[in-house]
Design an enzyme around this catalytic site. Structure first.
Site, PDB file in Angstrom:
ATOM      1  N   ASP A  21     -68.986  76.089-130.759  1.00  0.00           N
ATOM      2  CA  ASP A  21     -68.973  77.378-131.427  1.00  0.00           C
ATOM      3  C   ASP A  21     -67.543  77.605-131.919  1.00  0.00           C
ATOM      4  O   ASP A  21     -66.616  76.881-131.534  1.00  0.00           O
ATOM      5  CB  ASP A  21     -69.404  78.457-130.423  1.00  0.00           C
ATOM      6  CG  ASP A  21     -69.273  79.858-130.972  1.00  0.00           C
ATOM      7  OD1 ASP A  21     -69.679  80.091-132.122  1.00  0.00           O
ATOM      8  OD2 ASP A  21     -68.736  80.722-130.249  1.00  0.00           O
ATOM      9  N   LEU A  22     -67.341  78.635-132.735  1.00  0.00           N
ATOM     10  CA  LEU A  22     -66.012  78.862-133.304  1.00  0.00           C
ATOM     11  C   LEU A  22     -65.336  80.088-132.689  1.00  0.00           C
ATOM     12  O   LEU A  22     -64.445  79.968-131.852  1.00  0.00           O
ATOM     13  CB  LEU A  22     -66.135  78.995-134.825  1.00  0.00           C
ATOM     14  CG  LEU A  22     -64.849  78.905-135.641  1.00  0.00           C
ATOM     15  CD1 LEU A  22     -64.068  77.643-135.336  1.00  0.00           C
ATOM     16  CD2 LEU A  22     -65.193  78.948-137.129  1.00  0.00           C
ATOM     17  N   ASP A  23     -65.789  81.287-133.069  1.00  0.00           N
ATOM     18  CA  ASP A  23     -65.148  82.512-132.581  1.00  0.00           C
ATOM     19  C   ASP A  23     -65.379  82.690-131.083  1.00  0.00           C
ATOM     20  O   ASP A  23     -66.515  82.640-130.606  1.00  0.00           O
ATOM     21  CB  ASP A  23     -65.700  83.726-133.330  1.00  0.00           C
ATOM     22  CG  ASP A  23     -65.332  83.705-134.802  1.00  0.00           C
ATOM     23  OD1 ASP A  23     -64.273  84.241-135.154  1.00  0.00           O
ATOM     24  OD2 ASP A  23     -66.105  83.126-135.588  1.00  0.00           O
ATOM     25  N   ASP A 200     -69.481  80.822-126.374  1.00  0.00           N
ATOM     26  CA  ASP A 200     -69.076  81.994-125.587  1.00  0.00           C
ATOM     27  C   ASP A 200     -70.039  83.166-125.644  1.00  0.00           C
ATOM     28  O   ASP A 200     -69.904  84.110-124.866  1.00  0.00           O
ATOM     29  CB  ASP A 200     -67.708  82.491-126.069  1.00  0.00           C
ATOM     30  CG  ASP A 200     -67.812  83.258-127.381  1.00  0.00           C
ATOM     31  OD1 ASP A 200     -68.339  82.698-128.370  1.00  0.00           O
ATOM     32  OD2 ASP A 200     -67.394  84.430-127.421  1.00  0.00           O
TER      33      ASP A 200
END
Length: 245
Positions: A21-23, A200
């Protein structure tokens, strides 16, 4: 969920496929989506790891692919955007799920006046989906959730709500990180490797379930209940571990 026992090491990382995932995972959570960034040291680690795993490294995010590309520049990585409504294959081929963009536009029209009326909220039109943020206006959480539900209901045969950290998204019904990861894992050079997925937020839980079903490694970043088997407290802690691989 002890991070020290994760069964991925510098000796065996080459047998794995790495998905992130990124953010909130690679990029620390920012006040607004526009302020997010991936630290330069993390980008360097990703570039090195992509070579170590023979290109089997991907970003799986709720952001559009164009935003993913901007955040990991100069790399152009395999990945899935908008929770899997968009994806890029390892050879660079781009795909988009058929989506009723007129319906998305109508939902944006319904919610935009509310975003203007509620200071601190932000409505993000992503093309194939939308996100209603309230990170800077937590007192409006219930109002945002109710409004998003009301806007989505006329289109509930094609769209679903996706709650997240200080955000409610409306995404295409058949888009999910589980489907996106499964699709990528069927392609070379991902196929035949053990998947590792770090995320997250609530949308990552479906991805964790898919990776666990493949016998892979699941890593939760931050607090909160999760089906993931391992955990790091922050994106910085994840990056420090990745630097050892």
């Amino acid at each position: 969920m002890q991070s020290t026992s994760i069964p991925v090491t510098s000796e065996n990382v080459g047998k794995h496929a790495l998905l992130f995932d990124l953010d909130g995972t690679l990029a620390p959570i920012a006040a607004t989506p526009q302020q997010a960034h991936v630290p330069p040291d993390t980008l360097d680690v990703l570039g090195r790891l992509e070579k170590r795993v023979g290109g089997a490294l991907a970003i799986v995010s709720g952001r559009p692919l164009a935003q993913i590309d901007a955040l990991v520049r100069p790399m152009v990585l395999t990945g899935a955007g908008l929770h899997g409504a968009q994806w890029r294959e390892p050879d660079g081929t781009l795909h988009e799920m058929p989506v009723d963009t007129a319906a998305v536009a109508r939902m944006v029209e319904a919610l935009a006046p509310l975003a203007e009326r509620w200071p601190g909220t932000q409505l993000e039109h992503k093309g194939l989906s939308l996100a209603f943020h309230y990170r800077n206006a937590p007192d409006h959480e219930q109002q945002v959730r109710v409004a998003a539900e009301a806007a989505m209901q006329p289109h509930a045969d094609r769209f679903v709500l996706q709650p997240g950290k200080m955000v409610v998204e409306i995404k295409p019904r058949h888009a999910s990180k589980a489907a996106a990861i499964s699709r990528l894992m069927g392609l070379a050079p991902f196929a035949g490797r053990v998947p590792v997925f770090a995320g997250d937020d609530l949308t990552d839980e479906a991805g964790f379930e898919a990776v666990k079903a493949m016998g892979g490694v699941t890593i939760k970043i931050g607090e909160g209940e999760s089906v993931a088997d391992w955990r790091f407290p922050t994106p910085a802690a994840l990056a420090a571990w990745l630097a050892l691989l």
